[in-house]
Structure formats: C-alpha cells, structure tokens
Design a protein around this motif. Sequence first.
Motif, mmCIF file in Angstrom:
data_model
loop_
_atom_site.group_PDB
_atom_site.id
_atom_site.type_symbol
_atom_site.label_atom_id
_atom_site.label_comp_id
_atom_site.label_asym_id
_atom_site.label_seq_id
_atom_site.Cartn_x
_atom_site.Cartn_y
_atom_site.Cartn_z
ATOM 1 N N ARG A 162 49.575 48.542 41.757
ATOM 2 C CA ARG A 162 49.569 47.305 42.551
ATOM 3 C C ARG A 162 48.313 47.043 42.958
ATOM 4 N N LEU A 163 47.542 48.079 43.493
ATOM 5 C CA LEU A 163 46.158 47.924 43.854
ATOM 6 C C LEU A 163 45.251 47.385 42.830
ATOM 7 N N ASP A 164 45.305 48.022 41.640
ATOM 8 C CA ASP A 164 44.629 47.800 40.582
ATOM 9 C C ASP A 164 44.692 46.102 40.111
ATOM 10 N N ALA A 165 46.062 45.942 40.141
ATOM 11 C CA ALA A 165 46.538 44.675 39.651
ATOM 12 C C ALA A 165 45.845 43.326 40.592
ATOM 13 N N ASP A 166 45.640 43.763 41.840
ATOM 14 C CA ASP A 166 45.245 42.751 42.629
ATOM 15 C C ASP A 166 43.586 42.580 42.321
ATOM 16 N N ASP A 167 42.782 43.428 41.631
ATOM 17 C CA ASP A 167 41.564 43.256 41.036
ATOM 18 C C ASP A 167 40.653 42.989 42.335
ATOM 19 N N LYS A 168 40.683 43.916 43.465
ATOM 20 C CA LYS A 168 39.824 43.761 44.469
ATOM 21 C C LYS A 168 39.177 45.124 44.932
ATOM 22 N N PRO A 169 37.868 45.161 45.174
ATOM 23 C CA PRO A 169 37.365 46.506 45.575
ATOM 24 C C PRO A 169 38.090 47.171 46.634
ATOM 25 N N PHE A 170 38.170 48.485 46.268
ATOM 26 C CA PHE A 170 39.017 49.679 47.021
ATOM 27 C C PHE A 170 37.951 49.887 48.427
ATOM 28 N N ASP A 171 38.748 49.873 49.393
ATOM 29 C CA ASP A 171 38.180 50.376 50.858
ATOM 30 C C ASP A 171 37.989 51.993 50.649
ATOM 31 N N ARG A 172 37.444 52.688 51.803
ATOM 32 C CA ARG A 172 37.368 54.079 51.879
ATOM 33 C C ARG A 172 38.766 54.845 51.599
ATOM 34 N N LEU A 173 39.646 54.259 52.089
ATOM 35 C CA LEU A 173 41.028 54.975 52.240
ATOM 36 C C LEU A 173 41.778 54.730 50.880
ATOM 37 N N GLU A 174 41.621 53.635 50.433
ATOM 38 C CA GLU A 174 42.190 53.130 49.119
ATOM 39 C C GLU A 174 41.727 54.035 47.909
ATOM 40 N N ALA A 175 40.554 54.158 47.929
ATOM 41 C CA ALA A 175 39.653 54.934 46.975
ATOM 42 C C ALA A 175 40.096 56.331 47.112
ATOM 43 N N GLU A 176 40.632 56.812 48.042
ATOM 44 C CA GLU A 176 40.874 58.534 48.022
ATOM 45 C C GLU A 176 41.795 58.777 46.766
ATOM 46 N N LYS A 177 41.988 59.948 46.363
ATOM 47 C CA LYS A 177 42.552 60.523 45.396
ATOM 48 C C LYS A 177 44.040 60.376 45.461
ATOM 49 N N ASN A 178 45.093 60.437 44.746
ATOM 50 C CA ASN A 178 46.544 60.610 44.585
ATOM 51 C C ASN A 178 47.056 61.632 45.510
ATOM 52 N N GLU A 179 46.130 62.766 45.494
ATOM 53 C CA GLU A 179 46.571 63.869 46.272
ATOM 54 C C GLU A 179 46.700 63.538 47.782
ATOM 55 N N PHE A 180 45.525 62.746 48.234
ATOM 56 C CA PHE A 180 45.666 62.306 49.598
ATOM 57 C C PHE A 180 46.585 61.484 49.780
ATOM 58 N N HIS A 181 47.078 60.301 48.943
ATOM 59 C CA HIS A 181 47.852 59.491 49.217
ATOM 60 C C HIS A 181 49.336 60.277 49.234
ATOM 61 N N ALA A 182 49.396 61.142 48.360
ATOM 62 C CA ALA A 182 50.804 61.827 48.289
ATOM 63 C C ALA A 182 51.080 62.417 49.702
ATOM 64 N N ARG A 183 50.015 63.040 50.310
ATOM 65 C CA ARG A 183 50.121 63.683 51.664
ATOM 66 C C ARG A 183 50.439 62.833 52.867
ATOM 67 N N VAL A 184 49.710 61.299 52.762
ATOM 68 C CA VAL A 184 49.982 60.487 53.501
ATOM 69 C C VAL A 184 51.360 60.055 53.464
ATOM 70 N N ARG A 185 51.906 59.851 52.115
ATOM 71 C CA ARG A 185 53.209 59.435 52.060
ATOM 72 C C ARG A 185 54.289 60.552 52.845
ATOM 73 N N ASP A 186 54.100 61.732 52.436
ATOM 74 C CA ASP A 186 54.872 62.908 53.111
ATOM 75 C C ASP A 186 54.889 62.775 54.548
ATOM 76 N N GLY A 187 53.538 62.522 55.056
ATOM 77 C CA GLY A 187 53.423 62.181 56.398
ATOM 78 C C GLY A 187 54.259 61.293 57.446
ATOM 79 N N PHE A 188 54.156 60.196 56.515
ATOM 80 C CA PHE A 188 55.225 58.891 56.958
ATOM 81 C C PHE A 188 56.465 59.148 56.877
ATOM 82 N N LEU A 189 56.985 59.662 55.742
ATOM 83 C CA LEU A 189 58.517 60.217 55.714
ATOM 84 C C LEU A 189 58.915 61.212 56.891
ATOM 85 N N ALA A 190 57.937 62.135 57.109
ATOM 86 C CA ALA A 190 58.405 63.113 58.212
ATOM 87 C C ALA A 190 58.519 62.436 59.626
ATOM 88 N N LEU A 191 57.508 61.597 59.995
ATOM 89 C CA LEU A 191 57.712 60.905 60.816
ATOM 90 C C LEU A 191 58.934 60.170 61.031
#
Length: 224
Positions: A162-191
């Motif tokens: 979805r972010l790629d389709a927006d064709d906008k520059p990524f910010d610092r957090l958006e630019a993190e690798k998928n492993e980072f975002h997978a941990r973030v998702r797990d963190g949200f679901l745990a909360l």
Amino acid sequence: MTVEDTRPLHAPRAAAAGGPGLFVTFEGGDGAGKTTQASLLEQWVRSGGRDVVRTREPGGTEVGVRIRDIVLHHRGHINARAEALLYAADRAHHVETVVQPAIARGDVVIQDRYLDSSVAYQGAGRVLDADDVRALSLWATDGLLPDLTVLLDLDPTAARARLDADDKPFDRLEAEKNEFHARVRDGFLALARREPERFLVLDATEAPEVLAARVRDAVTARLR
C-alpha cells in the motif's frame, strides 16, 4: 516484562480521568488505513451534532510539529530511548493543551496514534522494555487512556504494498525492514489481548465502509 504481561493495569480510562467527552484513538502499522477511518468517523460524529477534535501524534500542536520532524524525518541515527522520550514529550504537551480540554468540554476526540504506538514501535519494534515505554507515557499524560482504541491490523507485506502504491517518500519508521514491522504488529496485537475491553481489532483488508460501520457501532455503544 513484556506487553503479554496480564497483571491489572493501573491507569484510568479517559472518562474517569477528565470529563464527559469521548476519546477515540486509531492504531496500527503504517498503511493500515487509520487516516481514512478517522476521517469517516469524524464525518459521522459531526453529522450527529457532536463537536469533534481531530488530531494526531506526533504533530497535534506547534511543539509537536517540530518533534514530528525530528522523529520521522531526521537524517541520521536517533538513539531508541531518545526516540521514546521525544514521543513522550510530544504526548505530554498534546494531552495537556489539546486532548484533556476537549474531553472536559464534552467533545469527541478522534486521534491518529497515541501511547499504544510507542509501546509497539519503540517497545516491540526497537526492542525496548514495553512496560518502561508504557509507564513513561502514562506518567507524561497523567494516566489518560482512550475510551476506545481501534486497531487496524494488517500484514506488513500488504502494508508495504500500500505504501509503495502511494509513491511517496518513506519516513524513518516506514523505511524500516519487514522484521521491524512484524514486531510492531505483534506488539499491537499483544496490547489488544491485554485490554480487550478498550480495543476493537479490525482486519484492515476489509472494505473501508465495512470497517467504518464496525467503528460506528463501537462508538455508539460508548456514547450512550
């Protein structure tokens, strides 16, 4: 301890903390559709004659705009603890000057991100202690928690598309690798598992109008 800790939380809900208004936050990974759903909710609440304050973190105040530029657009390394402290500083100022006054007036506050984002991004994503990050934000906000937190859950790979389709520059957090975002998702679901009475977890791949209807139902139940 981790966000899976099941001990009772000590912070009050928003209604107990300040006034007759309603505090609704939208959470989830980048690209999950938070802005779209917040906009749809704002339109619906206003159509019912309620006053709405629509805001975001970071960047909901003049001070917050400056902090947002640092945490999302600074070129170069930012220490993980410093990043968490910057978000907490924005949150403290934002709650005191925008959120709490609106709740006290009886307004409906609709906000893009709050302290759960810090626990997920800086706690799970940056691998800091999640309870420390949470405690920092609770101290900064004098214990204010939302009446409803809508978590738009989306697989990081789908979110990146979805972010790629927006064709906008990524910010610092958006630019993190998928492993980072997978941990973030797990963190949200745990909360969400830890506080099921506050969280509404939605599959962000569903149609926007379907998601909006679910959100409206949850808000209606809390406005009664």
